[in-house]
Motif scaffolding. Sequence first.
Motif, PDB file in Angstrom:
ATOM      1  N   PHE A  36       5.419 -18.760  15.564  1.00 55.35           N
ATOM      2  CA  PHE A  36       5.254 -18.739  14.043  1.00 55.35           C
ATOM      3  C   PHE A  36       4.981 -19.962  13.545  1.00 55.35           C
ATOM      4  N   THR A  37       5.641 -21.187  13.807  1.00 54.48           N
ATOM      5  CA  THR A  37       5.390 -22.203  13.124  1.00 54.48           C
ATOM      6  C   THR A  37       3.970 -22.925  13.403  1.00 54.48           C
ATOM      7  N   THR A  38       3.589 -22.687  14.901  1.00 60.31           N
ATOM      8  CA  THR A  38       2.252 -23.250  15.288  1.00 60.31           C
ATOM      9  C   THR A  38       1.060 -22.342  14.421  1.00 60.31           C
ATOM     10  N   SER A  39       1.409 -20.859  14.269  1.00 60.90           N
ATOM     11  CA  SER A  39       0.302 -20.117  13.817  1.00 60.90           C
ATOM     12  C   SER A  39       0.307 -20.621  12.279  1.00 60.90           C
ATOM     13  N   MET A  40       1.662 -20.811  11.506  1.00 55.56           N
ATOM     14  CA  MET A  40       1.464 -21.339  10.225  1.00 55.56           C
ATOM     15  C   MET A  40       0.690 -22.408   9.880  1.00 55.56           C
ATOM     16  N   GLY A  41       0.570 -23.206  11.090  1.00 51.14           N
ATOM     17  CA  GLY A  41      -0.128 -24.502  10.874  1.00 51.14           C
ATOM     18  C   GLY A  41      -1.818 -24.016  11.106  1.00 51.14           C
ATOM     19  N   GLY A  42      -2.037 -23.085  11.538  1.00 53.89           N
ATOM     20  CA  GLY A  42      -3.551 -23.146  11.856  1.00 53.89           C
ATOM     21  C   GLY A  42      -4.097 -23.548  12.650  1.00 53.89           C
ATOM     22  N   ALA A  43      -5.532 -23.403  12.803  1.00 53.48           N
ATOM     23  CA  ALA A  43      -6.229 -23.994  13.886  1.00 53.48           C
ATOM     24  C   ALA A  43      -6.871 -25.323  13.292  1.00 53.48           C
ATOM     25  N   THR A  44      -6.593 -26.474  14.412  1.00 51.61           N
ATOM     26  CA  THR A  44      -7.003 -27.656  14.033  1.00 51.61           C
ATOM     27  C   THR A  44      -7.858 -28.184  15.295  1.00 51.61           C
ATOM     28  N   PRO A  64      -1.487 -19.387  18.589  1.00 51.97           N
ATOM     29  CA  PRO A  64      -2.403 -18.180  19.498  1.00 51.97           C
ATOM     30  C   PRO A  64      -3.359 -17.637  18.632  1.00 51.97           C
ATOM     31  N   LEU A  65      -4.423 -17.652  19.146  1.00 52.16           N
ATOM     32  CA  LEU A  65      -5.914 -17.055  18.650  1.00 52.16           C
ATOM     33  C   LEU A  65      -6.253 -17.942  17.584  1.00 52.16           C
ATOM     34  N   GLY A  66      -6.476 -17.210  16.396  1.00 47.90           N
ATOM     35  CA  GLY A  66      -7.047 -18.380  15.150  1.00 47.90           C
ATOM     36  C   GLY A  66      -5.857 -18.763  14.364  1.00 47.90           C
ATOM     37  N   GLY A  67      -4.556 -18.636  14.728  1.00 46.55           N
ATOM     38  CA  GLY A  67      -3.669 -18.994  13.823  1.00 46.55           C
ATOM     39  C   GLY A  67      -3.454 -18.168  12.589  1.00 46.55           C
ATOM     40  N   ALA A  68      -2.732 -18.430  11.688  1.00 43.90           N
ATOM     41  CA  ALA A  68      -2.617 -17.801  10.169  1.00 43.90           C
ATOM     42  C   ALA A  68      -2.153 -18.893   9.326  1.00 43.90           C
ATOM     43  N   MET A  69      -3.222 -19.929   9.179  1.00 43.77           N
ATOM     44  CA  MET A  69      -2.765 -21.132   8.350  1.00 43.77           C
ATOM     45  C   MET A  69      -2.092 -20.597   6.903  1.00 43.77           C
ATOM     46  N   GLY A  70      -0.688 -20.729   6.676  1.00 49.05           N
ATOM     47  CA  GLY A  70      -0.058 -20.753   5.581  1.00 49.05           C
ATOM     48  C   GLY A  70       0.181 -19.312   5.025  1.00 49.05           C
ATOM     49  N   ASP A  71      -0.059 -18.253   5.924  1.00 50.32           N
ATOM     50  CA  ASP A  71       0.118 -16.951   5.494  1.00 50.32           C
ATOM     51  C   ASP A  71       1.452 -16.682   6.401  1.00 50.32           C
ATOM     52  N   ALA A  72       2.514 -16.495   5.812  1.00 52.20           N
ATOM     53  CA  ALA A  72       3.622 -16.310   6.360  1.00 52.20           C
ATOM     54  C   ALA A  72       3.894 -14.917   7.127  1.00 52.20           C
ATOM     55  N   ASP A  73       3.279 -13.888   6.499  1.00 52.96           N
ATOM     56  CA  ASP A  73       3.389 -12.368   6.929  1.00 52.96           C
ATOM     57  C   ASP A  73       2.630 -12.487   8.235  1.00 52.96           C
TER      58      ASP A  73
END
Lengths: 543, 137
Positions: free
Chosen positions: A149-157, A169-178
């Motif tokens: 969850f934490t790394t997904s929130m951080g998004g892809a760098t 995982p995959l492309g992450g989900a930068m800033g989108d908690a859901d």
Amino acid sequence: MGSNAETGIESPDGAANPIDTDYEIGQDNITKQIGPFGLDIHNPVFLISGLSIVAFVFLTLAFQESVGPMFNDLRGWLTSTFDWFFLSVANVFVLLCLFLIVSPLGKVRLGGQDAVPDYSYSGWFAMLFAAGMGIGLMFYGVSEPISHFTTSMGGATVGDGGARTDWAPLGGAMGDADAAFDLGMAATIFHWGLHPWAIYATVALALALFSFNKGLPLTMRSVFYPIFGERVWGWTGHVIDILAVFATLFGLATSLGFGAEQANAGLEFLFGIPVSDGSKVVLIIAITGVALISVLAGLDAGVKRLSEINMVLAALLLLFVVLVGPTMDIIKGFFTSLVAYVEYLPALSNPVGREDTNFSQGWTSFYWAWWISWSPFVGMFIARVSRGRTVREFITCVLIIPSLVCVLWMTAFGGTAVHMVNEGVQAIADAALPIKLFTMLEQLPLQAITSFIGIVLVIVFFVTSSDSGSLVIDTITAGGKVDAPVPQRIFWCTFEGLVAIALLLGGGLGSLQAMAVSTGFPFAIVLLLACYSIIQGLRSEPR
Amino acid sequence: MYRKIMVPVDLTHIDKLEKALSTAADLAKHYDAKICFFGVGTNTPSPVAHNPAEYDRKMAAFAQEQGKKTGIDCSGMTRISHDPAIDLSEIIVHAATEAKADVIVMASHVPGIADHIFASHGGYVATHWDHSVFLVR
């Protein structure tokens, strides 16, 4: 009942098609009386396994500085270079299992068409779970969803070289908690759901089929009879069995060593027992001691009973978290996580062209190698207790039901923890891995009781692993005999504890664990061949 | 005095049972008793049998052969255990009661140090069964 017309070998319960081989079980065994103790060991599997394990432990302790990095590099190299291979192989196992559920081959019954199941559903299922991943769920049930969850929130760098530097995982989900929650849960369930259970189910099915229906000894080598023929009783088979013993003992010993560290951290958190080598050694001795008592009580009164106790305790803890935690969120989360898992499954299991290399190599590929290296142990134990089930029933119960339980467990514990972190309980995210579960339980009522149940579960899961692992190693090193003299299994159980203590005190737990994981690579190749054997074996069975 | 004698046998080591078999046969002839040969098999393949059905058949054949040899009314009885190395003694006790045997004649080893740690099968059966147990060494 009656003998098979072609082979002259008595059919198991009802129609089956045994393999006609000249090999007699135990023909290569050394049977001796040494002092007061009887001995019935396979020559050379027992001796080579035992001596090489001692040699590896000695070398690791003596040359830690060079051996440690070497094994770690080997593991890193294998899981990163062959990530596509590990991911592909695991996909093959899942597809094979799903195919067997729907194909007519699923009608074949393990042990013959009229065989009756040896164990009730509850006892059988409890043992599947305890051997399969009980302990992992205790430690990663809270930590892994939070991590993804934490790394997904951080998004892809993306780093300077153009490669991804994040662990999302995959492309992450930068800033989108859901979206990050869904992706995090999907990634966690991916690692604990269909794929690992498919690995276990494949190995277990192969062993059960070739032992119960084909009449071959219950050891890894028997699975490869359709490929290697009579050569499987020679060095080809010796190597397969030795590798299985090696992976099992080092897997168990290093887990026991790390488990003692984790249990010690938990005990410190709960009761203030200081973390020290002394405490850890006492824990290993205590766990090994209880495992010995369980080993001496036999399969039914020992490991089965402990597994059932653990199943009840785990169910109580799960129910408690569901009822006392955010109940509606958990129920809703179960379904949304399941949907997210299905949605992300094709992308997460894609073996090629991945950009999220840290995740796919560092998490997925590592996990697959780890599950595969454990598969001889878990597969063999599952096989031993699964006689009388049809292939369809077997796969459904070993693949689908445990996967669903994992979804529920991860949603209840991981989902609740993520929910708490989102509400500002940072302590859970900051806590060290071994105490994340306890930190989460601390936020709920009756913490003293639930944490105590948690620590009991952790310890008893280790006991059942140690116990069932000793039975498996004993059977392999006795050439497939399950009635070898009792002191032999006591030897393996004690040996495993001693190896764990030596590695804990002398260092090298990490490096030998890395080596155990590395055995996942040759086993992955071997297990691909087993898929062919399974299909061949099942096609020749009456349905 | 005795009507049914139970003789636990390990079909892998029949050569080591000669004395126990002779003792049981003599007792049976003396008291005009029947003999029930009993064995505990595994559900996995073993040196004796590939599966429970074959094990059962082999035990029946062994009993028949002994019957022919001695002229005594002999039968075979088997049970399958998940973990025979541990459960053997207990299964013998249950089976003897179930078969309504009134004496068990079984081969046993000379006691040694190991028997202080692990009770011998003969020792366990003698301690846990209500009727007579004849240990043959």
